[in-house]
Write a protein that holds these residues in place. Structure first.
Motif, PDB file in Angstrom:
ATOM      1  N   GLY A  53       0.791  -1.228   0.000  1.00 16.38           N
ATOM      2  CA  GLY A  53       0.000   0.000   0.000  1.00 16.38           C
ATOM      3  C   GLY A  53       0.823   1.279   0.000  1.00 16.38           C
ATOM      4  O   GLY A  53       0.296   2.341   0.314  1.00 16.38           O
ATOM      5  N   ARG A  57       4.141  -0.174  -4.235  1.00 16.69           N
ATOM      6  CA  ARG A  57       2.939  -0.696  -4.898  1.00 16.69           C
ATOM      7  C   ARG A  57       2.557   0.207  -6.073  1.00 16.69           C
ATOM      8  O   ARG A  57       2.233  -0.255  -7.158  1.00 16.69           O
ATOM      9  N   SER A  63      -1.808  -4.397  -7.476  1.00 15.07           N
ATOM     10  CA  SER A  63      -2.233  -4.556  -6.088  1.00 15.07           C
ATOM     11  C   SER A  63      -2.259  -6.038  -5.706  1.00 15.07           C
ATOM     12  O   SER A  63      -2.247  -6.906  -6.577  1.00 15.07           O
ATOM     13  N   PHE A  64      -2.342  -6.277  -4.416  1.00 13.61           N
ATOM     14  CA  PHE A  64      -2.461  -7.646  -3.900  1.00 13.61           C
ATOM     15  C   PHE A  64      -3.669  -8.331  -4.539  1.00 13.61           C
ATOM     16  O   PHE A  64      -4.757  -7.759  -4.593  1.00 13.61           O
ATOM     17  N   PRO A  85       0.196  -9.649   0.524  1.00 17.09           N
ATOM     18  CA  PRO A  85       0.376  -8.256   0.941  1.00 17.09           C
ATOM     19  C   PRO A  85       1.867  -7.931   1.044  1.00 17.09           C
ATOM     20  O   PRO A  85       2.589  -8.582   1.795  1.00 17.09           O
ATOM     21  N   ARG A 158      -2.940 -17.049  -2.918  1.00 18.52           N
ATOM     22  CA  ARG A 158      -2.129 -18.152  -2.404  1.00 18.52           C
ATOM     23  C   ARG A 158      -3.023 -19.030  -1.565  1.00 18.52           C
ATOM     24  O   ARG A 158      -3.809 -18.536  -0.755  1.00 18.52           O
ATOM     25  N   VAL A 165       1.490 -25.343  -0.388  1.00 19.92           N
ATOM     26  CA  VAL A 165       1.259 -23.898  -0.451  1.00 19.92           C
ATOM     27  C   VAL A 165       1.635 -23.414  -1.852  1.00 19.92           C
ATOM     28  O   VAL A 165       2.772 -23.546  -2.274  1.00 19.92           O
TER      29      VAL A 165
ATOM     30  N   TRP B   8      -7.544 -10.581   4.438  1.00 23.82           N
ATOM     31  CA  TRP B   8      -6.829 -10.404   3.170  1.00 23.82           C
ATOM     32  C   TRP B   8      -7.347 -11.363   2.096  1.00 23.82           C
ATOM     33  O   TRP B   8      -7.496 -10.983   0.945  1.00 23.82           O
ATOM     34  N   CYS B   9      -7.556 -12.607   2.466  1.00 21.37           N
ATOM     35  CA  CYS B   9      -7.785 -13.663   1.464  1.00 21.37           C
ATOM     36  C   CYS B   9      -9.241 -14.093   1.359  1.00 21.37           C
ATOM     37  O   CYS B   9      -9.579 -14.848   0.455  1.00 21.37           O
ATOM     38  N   ARG B  12     -11.347 -18.955   4.345  1.00 16.18           N
ATOM     39  CA  ARG B  12     -10.450 -20.064   4.011  1.00 16.18           C
ATOM     40  C   ARG B  12     -10.584 -21.176   5.052  1.00 16.18           C
ATOM     41  O   ARG B  12     -10.893 -20.920   6.214  1.00 16.18           O
ATOM     42  N   GLU B  16      -5.500 -24.054   6.546  1.00 14.94           N
ATOM     43  CA  GLU B  16      -4.502 -23.169   5.934  1.00 14.94           C
ATOM     44  C   GLU B  16      -3.798 -22.312   6.976  1.00 14.94           C
ATOM     45  O   GLU B  16      -2.843 -21.606   6.660  1.00 14.94           O
ATOM     46  N   SER B  58      -0.574 -19.317   7.245  1.00 15.75           N
ATOM     47  CA  SER B  58       0.684 -19.811   6.663  1.00 15.75           C
ATOM     48  C   SER B  58       0.552 -20.212   5.204  1.00 15.75           C
ATOM     49  O   SER B  58       1.511 -20.131   4.449  1.00 15.75           O
ATOM     50  N   ALA B  59      -0.624 -20.661   4.778  1.00 15.81           N
ATOM     51  CA  ALA B  59      -0.792 -21.078   3.382  1.00 15.81           C
ATOM     52  C   ALA B  59      -1.463 -19.995   2.547  1.00 15.81           C
ATOM     53  O   ALA B  59      -1.959 -20.268   1.464  1.00 15.81           O
ATOM     54  N   GLY B  60      -1.480 -18.764   3.054  1.00 17.40           N
ATOM     55  CA  GLY B  60      -2.133 -17.685   2.318  1.00 17.40           C
ATOM     56  C   GLY B  60      -1.297 -16.426   2.356  1.00 17.40           C
ATOM     57  O   GLY B  60      -0.173 -16.400   1.858  1.00 17.40           O
ATOM     58  N   CYS B  61      -1.832 -15.387   3.027  1.00 22.97           N
ATOM     59  CA  CYS B  61      -1.172 -14.077   3.012  1.00 22.97           C
ATOM     60  C   CYS B  61       0.042 -14.016   3.942  1.00 22.97           C
ATOM     61  O   CYS B  61       0.789 -13.058   3.921  1.00 22.97           O
ATOM     62  N   ARG B  62       0.227 -15.039   4.782  1.00 23.71           N
ATOM     63  CA  ARG B  62       1.341 -15.091   5.736  1.00 23.71           C
ATOM     64  C   ARG B  62       1.307 -13.895   6.685  1.00 23.71           C
ATOM     65  O   ARG B  62       2.329 -13.257   6.964  1.00 23.71           O
ATOM     66  N   ARG B  63       0.093 -13.571   7.165  1.00 24.10           N
ATOM     67  CA  ARG B  63      -0.082 -12.506   8.140  1.00 24.10           C
ATOM     68  C   ARG B  63      -0.656 -13.113   9.423  1.00 24.10           C
ATOM     69  O   ARG B  63      -1.373 -14.110   9.383  1.00 24.10           O
ATOM     70  N   LEU B  84      -2.139  -4.544  11.782  1.00 22.23           N
ATOM     71  CA  LEU B  84      -2.878  -3.377  11.307  1.00 22.23           C
ATOM     72  C   LEU B  84      -4.014  -2.994  12.231  1.00 22.23           C
ATOM     73  O   LEU B  84      -4.785  -2.093  11.915  1.00 22.23           O
ATOM     74  N   ASP B  93      -6.392   0.102   1.953  1.00 15.51           N
ATOM     75  CA  ASP B  93      -5.491   0.928   1.148  1.00 15.51           C
ATOM     76  C   ASP B  93      -4.576   0.090   0.277  1.00 15.51           C
ATOM     77  O   ASP B  93      -4.138   0.515  -0.783  1.00 15.51           O
ATOM     78  N   ALA B  94      -4.262  -1.128   0.752  1.00 17.50           N
ATOM     79  CA  ALA B  94      -3.290  -1.965   0.038  1.00 17.50           C
ATOM     80  C   ALA B  94      -3.883  -2.596  -1.212  1.00 17.50           C
ATOM     81  O   ALA B  94      -3.172  -3.115  -2.033  1.00 17.50           O
ATOM     82  N   ARG B  95      -5.181  -2.548  -1.326  1.00 20.32           N
ATOM     83  CA  ARG B  95      -5.811  -3.195  -2.488  1.00 20.32           C
ATOM     84  C   ARG B  95      -5.793  -2.299  -3.724  1.00 20.32           C
ATOM     85  O   ARG B  95      -5.708  -1.122  -3.625  1.00 20.32           O
TER      86      ARG B  95
END
Ligand SMILES: [Zn+2]
Lengths: 217, 95
Positions: A53, A57, A63-64, A85, A158, A165, B8-9, B12, B16, B58-63, B84, B93-95
């Motif tokens: 963000g 970016r 974007s993600f 992200p 992902r 993964v 984020w994802c 799920r 995951e 762990s199997a997705g955004c790793r957040r 966040l 905002d990150a999208r």
């Protein structure tokens, strides 16, 4: 050694028969089946990590969760994937990883952010599942809703694919469903075996290296 | 099957994620007595009902996510990006 030898790169995915393309040993098979699986590991793979963000970016323009085809000067056109992200993956023609890395570093230098750009080409496996029945195959090994309105062309995510993964990137080719699947090199052969198992009822066949689909296609 | 709504994802499968237990502040090792540290490590509330937990995708955004989950019904009423939490609009905002 007196004679100079040219190093030959191999994918973690076993192939037979083989042919050499751009310094990579790839599968020589050519399938005309409507549903195919190809080993795309020879494509250059460069990872970018930066704050999400922010200026990086904006400089990358992706974007993600989305993808874009971006021209990187001498490095040629790359498929830029917003894989997580603050994480991007650039896929380019075989042998262009160094040029992609340099071009991305140059593009991101002005952001003032802490950015790392890393060539992962030989550390990852990449395959393409291509054909209208691709969602049927994937439905057997992953839990993502692959309907058009949920994951349209240009979607990146992902998830767990056959418990591996995997970055799942929808990259349709000429209006036909196509997915790139990117995972750790050591899981590549297993992922291919799992996809071939899941795809055999749908008539999945293995075909040779296809390369990146150009944006004009 | 339990679905976790990752901010984020999207929703799920819980497989995951990695479960990191009840969310809480880690005591400062420099000023904590051995008894307080032992309680932090080994003595957990284990409620029957709502609990605020830490999960890692762990199997997705790793957040890391802060999830409010009912341990009895597995209902999830909120899932936020832990980092966040102080700036809830950053994910948008990150999208
Ligand atoms: Zn996630």
């Amino acid at each position: 050694m007196s004679e100079e030898t040219v190093p030959l790169a191999r994918s973690p995915i076993a192939t037979d028969p083989t042919v050499v393309v751009a310094g990579w040993e790839v599968c020589a098979r050519v399938s005309t089946a409507p549903l195919t699986l190809s080993d795309e590991t020879p494509l250059a793979k460069v990872l970018v990590r930066a704050p999400f963000g922010g200026a990086a970016r904006d400089a990358l323009g992706v974007s993600f969760g989305r993808t874009a085809r971006v021209g990187l000067g001498t490095a040629g056109e790359v498929l830029l994937v917003g894989s997580a992200p603050g994480e991007w993956l650039a896929l380019g023609a075989p042998g262009t990883a160094a040029a992609i890395r340099a071009a991305l570093e140059e593009r991101l230098a002005g952001t003032g952010e802490f950015v790392s750009v890393l060539d992962l080409t030989h550390g990852r496996a990449l395959v393409r599942l291509h054909g209208a029945a691709a969602p049927v195959v994937l439905a057997g090994v992953c839990g993502i809703d692959l309907a058009d309105h949920v994951t349209p062309d240009g979607t990146a995510l992902r998830t767990s694919v056959a418990a591996v993964v995997t970055d799942l990137v929808r990259d349709d080719d000429g209006g036909v469903r196509s997915y790139l699947l990117h995972c750790e090199r050591s899981s590549g052969q297993y992922l291919v075996d799992a996809l071939r198992d899941a795809g055999s009822p749908s008539g999945l066949e293995v075909t040779g290296f296809r390369g990146l689909v150009p944006s004009s296609a | 099957m339990m679905l976790l709504p990752c901010p984020w994802c999207g929703p799920r499968h819980a497989g995951e994620f990695r479960f990191h237990g009840a969310a809480g502040t880690r005591p400062d090792p420099a000023t904590t007595t051995p008894e307080q540290w032992r309680r932090y490590l080994y003595v957990h509330d284990n409620p029957r009902g709502w609990q605020t937990e830490s999960w890692y995708h762990s199997a997705g955004c790793r957040r890391f996510l802060t999830v409010e989950r009912n341990t009895l019904t597995h209902e999830v009423r909120s899932a936020r990006d832990t980092q966040l939490d102080a700036a809830p609009n950053a994910a948008e905002d990150a999208r």
